[in-house]
Write a protein that holds these residues in place. Structure first.
Motif, short mmCIF file in Angstrom:
data_model
loop_
_atom_site.label_atom_id
_atom_site.label_comp_id
_atom_site.label_asym_id
_atom_site.label_seq_id
_atom_site.Cartn_x
_atom_site.Cartn_y
_atom_site.Cartn_z
N CYS A 100 29.23 -42.95 18.80
CA CYS A 100 29.59 -42.02 17.75
C CYS A 100 30.20 -42.80 16.59
O CYS A 100 31.06 -43.64 16.79
CB CYS A 100 30.59 -40.99 18.29
N VAL A 101 29.71 -42.51 15.40
CA VAL A 101 30.30 -43.09 14.20
C VAL A 101 30.69 -41.95 13.27
O VAL A 101 29.86 -41.10 12.93
CB VAL A 101 29.32 -44.03 13.48
N ILE A 102 31.96 -41.90 12.90
CA ILE A 102 32.45 -40.89 11.96
C ILE A 102 32.94 -41.64 10.72
O ILE A 102 33.62 -42.66 10.83
CB ILE A 102 33.58 -40.06 12.59
N THR A 103 32.55 -41.14 9.57
CA THR A 103 32.95 -41.79 8.32
C THR A 103 33.78 -40.83 7.49
O THR A 103 33.60 -39.61 7.59
CB THR A 103 31.72 -42.20 7.50
N THR A 104 34.67 -41.36 6.67
CA THR A 104 35.41 -40.52 5.73
C THR A 104 35.69 -41.32 4.46
O THR A 104 35.82 -42.54 4.51
CB THR A 104 36.74 -39.99 6.32
N GLY A 152 29.41 -37.66 10.21
CA GLY A 152 29.34 -38.35 11.48
C GLY A 152 28.02 -38.17 12.19
O GLY A 152 27.22 -37.29 11.86
N MET A 153 27.79 -39.05 13.14
CA MET A 153 26.60 -38.95 13.99
C MET A 153 26.99 -39.36 15.40
O MET A 153 27.95 -40.11 15.60
CB MET A 153 25.48 -39.86 13.48
N VAL A 154 26.24 -38.85 16.37
CA VAL A 154 26.51 -39.21 17.76
C VAL A 154 25.19 -39.20 18.51
O VAL A 154 24.24 -38.50 18.12
CB VAL A 154 27.51 -38.22 18.41
N LYS A 155 25.11 -40.01 19.56
CA LYS A 155 24.00 -39.90 20.50
C LYS A 155 24.58 -39.72 21.89
O LYS A 155 25.67 -40.23 22.21
CB LYS A 155 23.07 -41.09 20.45
N GLY A 156 23.90 -38.96 22.73
CA GLY A 156 24.37 -38.77 24.09
C GLY A 156 23.66 -37.60 24.72
O GLY A 156 23.49 -36.56 24.08
N SER A 157 23.25 -37.78 25.97
CA SER A 157 22.46 -36.72 26.61
C SER A 157 22.63 -36.76 28.12
O SER A 157 22.80 -35.74 28.76
CB SER A 157 20.99 -36.89 26.22
N GLY A 158 22.62 -37.96 28.69
CA GLY A 158 22.86 -38.12 30.13
C GLY A 158 23.97 -39.14 30.31
O GLY A 158 24.42 -39.77 29.35
N MET A 159 24.40 -39.35 31.57
CA MET A 159 25.55 -40.21 31.88
C MET A 159 26.75 -39.78 31.04
O MET A 159 27.43 -40.58 30.40
CB MET A 159 25.23 -41.69 31.67
N ILE A 160 26.97 -38.46 31.05
CA ILE A 160 27.98 -37.86 30.18
C ILE A 160 29.07 -37.27 31.06
O ILE A 160 28.87 -36.28 31.75
CB ILE A 160 27.36 -36.72 29.34
N ALA A 161 30.24 -37.88 31.04
CA ALA A 161 31.37 -37.30 31.76
C ALA A 161 32.64 -37.89 31.19
O ALA A 161 32.65 -38.98 30.64
CB ALA A 161 31.29 -37.61 33.24
N PRO A 162 33.72 -37.12 31.34
CA PRO A 162 35.00 -37.71 30.95
C PRO A 162 35.27 -38.88 31.89
O PRO A 162 34.84 -38.84 33.03
CB PRO A 162 36.00 -36.60 31.19
N GLN A 163 36.09 -39.91 31.55
CA GLN A 163 36.58 -40.00 30.19
C GLN A 163 35.47 -40.50 29.28
O GLN A 163 34.78 -41.43 29.61
CB GLN A 163 37.74 -40.99 30.17
N LEU A 164 35.38 -39.92 28.12
CA LEU A 164 34.28 -40.12 27.20
C LEU A 164 32.95 -39.79 27.87
O LEU A 164 32.89 -39.43 29.03
CB LEU A 164 34.23 -41.55 26.63
#
Lengths: 389, 389
Positions: free
Chosen positions: A185-189, A168-180
């Motif tokens: 984010c992309v997760i693969t299996t 998986g990979m994700v980006k995020g650093s600011g404007m970060i609060a629940p919900q989400l």
């Protein structure tokens, strides 16, 4: 490795000229080569959700999708019908390249709100990304780079199940609060799972990870978490193990977001125990995590427990029953507030580690919950006040 | 002038050695010389409310009190029974000096949470303040100075009714959020009014003023607003005029708090119109006022309407029904977001004035509400991270 760790996936990250940052990769493509094409998704509840969120909700609705294209450099949020048309056109271009239909292509965007994307660049970039697709570690790394905005480092995860893999990979650093959080984010299996199974695993995984981090109390218009299954391992996972691994992938990526919070100098883990319910513990933890005063104090290496309890005291008794005179607060292992009163000396608390642990015991029940936040620094203000818009 | 503007009141502000700041006045006394001794009060809903709040709630309960003593330099919050005993001892000392009973003396404290006061200094200071009591403008100014903490200037109000007067002082700069703000406020009047009348006027006045400002989203343990009536004018006011003047006094003082918010470089007025109810408008206004990202953008003179609507979008539809595609946002008179999409060019917005006006129209109804906040600056972080604790 990122999303290419699981078998059956190819990825690419290219410079498409969308981002204002010269030389930055800004377009990622992740393709599921099957045999399965299952996709599940969780999205921002923000009422001003972006065009790509509206588009991708429709794509995920039937539980099937072939690919996701993601761009940094522009959120395509609050852009009306023209913005929605851009997301649709992007999906159509990718679909043509892959020989599938547009409604099998998810679209994610991140960046400034309120501006249309340079669509020609996006579409040319899609072709370039398609030409660059590979199942290599480097291709996964390129994709993780391409979705970064104010992130200072790529954020990825690789987990091994019993005969199958999750990446998986994700980006995020600011404007970060629940919900989400403001994050893509992309997760693969490569496990053999159904879309329903994936959606359930993702809902739980997101709820206990991305929904429990708070960099700055600000909810984004673009949050998207996608889970894609190729089935390429041929292995049907133990459901409990699969759910646990998806949750672990979410938690690991969420922790990396906190570790890269805008301007942060401390990662703060707030655990509320002794609550009458998990919801009560969560409400208390979120109230503390949202305190600008506490976050500034931590930036200044001050274990200011007064700012912990004053935040705790804002949670209504109907939400979290407890007696203020029985509450204890430990900061980095030192019981600095005991029974609502001063405990050990604040000078005993070592605030120099990057990770700060605030352990609150309400002494009212047996439930607990943990949330994560960052401190509030000069650098956060600098990033969000002095940027070029 | 402050609290001595109304007839029948004496005040003093002295240096009692409570504050760590050398040479700072830190103890204020306000005495009601009658003939009436009516008092009404509104207090923080924080569950970790301070000892003086607990004490003063009891004092105000019967609608009568002779005096209020206020200190900066220590909040006497989260100090347990010992803290409560300090508030009681302080009231007892003042009562002895004035020849009344302790339950006629209100007590207010502000400063650091979690530490007892230097009681000897407080009691000696009470005697010094009593000796300095005067009904002069200077005495009122001294009292307004003595309650300051991170405030950079005293905050006072003087209003003339039809034959009577209202005066007041407030302190507050950080830890300012609804409900109430971290503030101590004393309003005096020489009108002939009952405690019940005053309590009603204060409840409305506070709700539309102090409860609609938000410097940093942090609720205090010590917030107290007291209204004292001496009846010295001999005038029974028109009830509507009296209510309006009390509300005006509260609004004027609240506006001064925003004007002196910690580190603030802009005062931000957020008006939400076109709502289905005042509560809906208020919920939207508060969500916008709480956005750190928006507050940083304003500090950087950026009219970032994306951060306005992304905050607006966090308010649930059940709380504030509206269609995101019909929302408009004007910043300093420029319709920068029109129907949920970009409107006029952001370059048209002049962000240099201290006061910034954000006017949101939900186009869903006829109700509106206004809240005030400050921008979030390097200086706010500096004040709250790099202070000496």
């Amino acid at each position: 490795m990122s999303v290419t760790f699981a078998k059956g996936f190819r990825a690419a990250g290219v410079e498409a000229g969308i981002s204002a940052v010269d030389g930055k990769k800004d377009l990622a493509l992740v393709v599921n080569d099957g045999p399965l094409d299952a996709m599940a998704g969780v999205f921002t509840p923000n009422r001003f959700c972006a065009a790509p969120v509206q588009w991708t909700r429709g794509v995920v609705a039937d539980g099937h999708a072939k690919a996701v294209i993601l761009n940094s450099g522009g959120a395509n949020a609050c852009t009306g019908q023209a913005g929605y048309d851009q997301s649709a056109a992007t999906a159509a271009t990718v679909a043509e390249l892959l020989g599938c239909t547009p409604d099998d292509v998810a679209v994610c965007s991140t960046g400034l709100i309120g501006e249309l994307l340079p669509l020609d660049n996006v579409l040319a970039g899609a072709a370039a990304a398609h030409a660059a697709l590979a199942d290599t570690a480097q291709a996964g790394a390129d994709a993780a780079h391409a979705i970064m905005t104010t992130d200072t480092k790529p954020k990825t995860v690789e987990l091994e199940g019993n005969g199958y893999r999750i990446g998986g990979m994700v980006k995020g650093s600011g404007m970060i609060a629940p919900q989400l959080a403001t994050m893509l984010c992309v997760i693969t299996t490569d496990a053999v799972v159904t879309a329903g199974q994936m959606q359930a695993a993702l809902a739980v995984g997101v709820d206990t990870s991305f929904n429990r981090i708070d960099v700055d109390g600000c909810m984004s218009t673009n949050d998207t978490v996608l889970l894609m299954a190729s089935g390429a391992s041929g292995v049907e996972p133990d459901p409990d193990e699969f759910n646990a691994l998806v949750a672990q992938a979410c938690a690991t990526l969420a922790r990396q977001i906190i570790g890269d919070g805008e301007g942060a100098s401390h990662d703060v883990r707030i655990t509320v125990a002794g609550a009458t319910s998990e919801d009560a513990a969560l409400a208390c933890g979120r109230a503390v995590a949202a305190s600008n005063l506490l976050k500034c104090a931590i930036a200044g290496n001050d274990p200011n427990w007064g700012r912990v309890v004053s935040s705790l005291g804002t949670v209504p008794e109907t939400v979290a029953p407890y007696d203020p005179n029985r509450v204890t607060v430990d900061i980095n292992g030192v019981r600095i507030c005991d029974g609502g009163k001063p405990g050990r000396d604040r000078a005993e608390v070592d605030m120099t580690p990057r990770e700060v642990h605030i352990d609150i015991d309400l002494n009212a029940g047996d439930a607990e919950a943990t949330v994560w936040t960052d401190d509030l620094t000069h650098e956060y203000v600098h990033i969000n006040a002095d940027y070029e818009s």
